[in-house]
Design a protein around this motif. Sequence first.
Motif, mmCIF file in Angstrom:
data_model
loop_
_atom_site.group_PDB
_atom_site.id
_atom_site.type_symbol
_atom_site.label_atom_id
_atom_site.label_comp_id
_atom_site.label_asym_id
_atom_site.label_seq_id
_atom_site.Cartn_x
_atom_site.Cartn_y
_atom_site.Cartn_z
ATOM 1 N N VAL A 34 0.819 -1.202 0.000
ATOM 2 C CA VAL A 34 0.000 0.000 0.000
ATOM 3 C C VAL A 34 0.858 1.260 0.000
ATOM 4 O O VAL A 34 0.483 2.283 -0.599
ATOM 5 N N GLU A 35 2.023 1.211 0.650
ATOM 6 C CA GLU A 35 2.885 2.401 0.699
ATOM 7 C C GLU A 35 3.299 2.857 -0.696
ATOM 8 O O GLU A 35 3.520 4.057 -0.928
ATOM 9 N N SER A 36 3.397 1.907 -1.621
ATOM 10 C CA SER A 36 3.819 2.271 -2.978
ATOM 11 C C SER A 36 2.751 3.038 -3.734
ATOM 12 O O SER A 36 3.038 3.659 -4.763
ATOM 13 N N LEU A 37 1.513 3.017 -3.229
ATOM 14 C CA LEU A 37 0.413 3.709 -3.914
ATOM 15 C C LEU A 37 0.022 5.018 -3.254
ATOM 16 O O LEU A 37 -0.782 5.764 -3.810
ATOM 17 N N LEU A 38 0.576 5.293 -2.077
ATOM 18 C CA LEU A 38 0.093 6.439 -1.316
ATOM 19 C C LEU A 38 0.327 7.764 -2.028
ATOM 20 O O LEU A 38 -0.549 8.626 -2.062
ATOM 21 N N GLY A 39 1.514 7.953 -2.596
ATOM 22 C CA GLY A 39 1.811 9.223 -3.252
ATOM 23 C C GLY A 39 0.921 9.460 -4.455
ATOM 24 O O GLY A 39 0.198 10.475 -4.541
ATOM 25 N N PHE A 40 0.940 8.521 -5.387
ATOM 26 C CA PHE A 40 0.118 8.663 -6.588
ATOM 27 C C PHE A 40 -1.366 8.646 -6.227
ATOM 28 O O PHE A 40 -2.161 9.424 -6.767
ATOM 29 N N GLY A 41 -1.739 7.753 -5.302
ATOM 30 C CA GLY A 41 -3.149 7.662 -4.925
ATOM 31 C C GLY A 41 -3.665 8.938 -4.310
ATOM 32 O O GLY A 41 -4.786 9.370 -4.593
ATOM 33 N N GLY A 42 -2.842 9.578 -3.458
ATOM 34 C CA GLY A 42 -3.260 10.840 -2.864
ATOM 35 C C GLY A 42 -3.446 11.921 -3.901
ATOM 36 O O GLY A 42 -4.398 12.709 -3.845
ATOM 37 N N GLU A 43 -2.544 11.980 -4.877
ATOM 38 C CA GLU A 43 -2.674 12.966 -5.951
ATOM 39 C C GLU A 43 -3.929 12.711 -6.784
ATOM 40 O O GLU A 43 -4.618 13.652 -7.197
ATOM 41 N N LEU A 44 -4.204 11.439 -7.037
ATOM 42 C CA LEU A 44 -5.382 11.098 -7.832
ATOM 43 C C LEU A 44 -6.663 11.476 -7.112
ATOM 44 O O LEU A 44 -7.575 12.068 -7.709
ATOM 45 N N VAL A 45 -6.736 11.155 -5.825
ATOM 46 C CA VAL A 45 -7.928 11.509 -5.050
ATOM 47 C C VAL A 45 -8.108 13.028 -5.033
ATOM 48 O O VAL A 45 -9.226 13.542 -5.191
ATOM 49 N N THR A 46 -7.025 13.764 -4.847
ATOM 50 C CA THR A 46 -7.103 15.227 -4.854
ATOM 51 C C THR A 46 -7.646 15.739 -6.191
ATOM 52 O O THR A 46 -8.518 16.622 -6.230
ATOM 53 N N GLN A 47 -7.143 15.200 -7.289
ATOM 54 C CA GLN A 47 -7.627 15.613 -8.606
ATOM 55 C C GLN A 47 -9.115 15.325 -8.765
ATOM 56 O O GLN A 47 -9.877 16.169 -9.264
ATOM 57 N N LEU A 48 -9.546 14.155 -8.317
ATOM 58 C CA LEU A 48 -10.949 13.770 -8.471
ATOM 59 C C LEU A 48 -11.859 14.644 -7.615
ATOM 60 O O LEU A 48 -12.991 14.943 -8.007
ATOM 61 N N VAL A 49 -11.368 15.077 -6.464
ATOM 62 C CA VAL A 49 -12.142 16.001 -5.628
ATOM 63 C C VAL A 49 -12.233 17.366 -6.308
ATOM 64 O O VAL A 49 -13.294 17.991 -6.361
ATOM 65 N N GLU A 50 -11.132 17.832 -6.831
ATOM 66 C CA GLU A 50 -11.119 19.152 -7.483
ATOM 67 C C GLU A 50 -12.011 19.182 -8.719
ATOM 68 O O GLU A 50 -12.552 20.229 -9.079
ATOM 69 N N LEU A 51 -12.194 18.037 -9.379
ATOM 70 C CA LEU A 51 -13.057 17.950 -10.554
ATOM 71 C C LEU A 51 -14.523 17.731 -10.195
ATOM 72 O O LEU A 51 -15.378 17.686 -11.085
ATOM 73 N N ASP A 52 -14.828 17.590 -8.897
ATOM 74 C CA ASP A 52 -16.181 17.313 -8.415
ATOM 75 C C ASP A 52 -16.653 15.913 -8.791
ATOM 76 O O ASP A 52 -17.857 15.659 -8.906
#
Length: 249
Positions: free
Chosen positions: A224-242
């Motif tokens: 899971v640690e290998s996905l945290l950086g990219f995953g956090g960025e992806l979640v942030t993008q999806l929130v910003e896009l509504d």
Amino acid sequence: MKSFQSVQRELTQFVRDPDHNPGPEGLEHRRLVIYRDLFFNNINGFLSNGFPVCRSVYSEADWDAMVRDFMTRHQCASPYFLKIAEEFLAYLQSGRGNNVVDPPFLAELAHYEWVELALDVANEELPDNGPISNQLLDSHFYLSPLAWPLVYAFPVQQISSSNCPDSPSDEPTYIVVYRNRADRVQFLEINAVTARLLALFDDGTSPKAIEVLATIAAELGAEVESLLGFGGELVTQLVELDILIIAES
């Protein structure tokens, strides 16, 4: 003398299928033609505006013939004008049958265009989103009701009158179509992993981001640690896009 209902039925049969129904006796043919053309042009115009890319891949004659066939053979379940696009989609999916003039991607392209129209007129409103927490991975999220993840065999978002594929792509096309807080309908091309992430946020539990990423990591056989950086960025993008909504604490 014929009943009023009989005259109505004969008139509607003529309007739907004038080639095989003469219309009520005693009514001037010129007046019948006015009704015939009025109904056809209204429905044709609505479908052409609602499915512009589908319209663009047909000649005028072939498109008009399909609209006439829709009017003739499809029994609409709803009387509402805004439901015509949904009825046309149902006709393409189950009533149209095989036709030599139809491209192989017709049903998928029509569905994609219908989704855009359906989201544009949807009644749901998005709640206000607070600022994204510094503890992003411990925050709860859910999929916006105005975000629809989709998967197609054809790259529907790329199809145009000058780009008409003859066969499906080697890989599925993943798309999420969404309406943002500015009431603009947009689409985002995604991959299978992001589609799975959105599905996990749409399970009705408003999970934490870290929980979703842990599930995906386990499914991929990764730490899971290998996905945290990219995953956090992806979640942030999806929130910003509504596309993702921050759940209330």
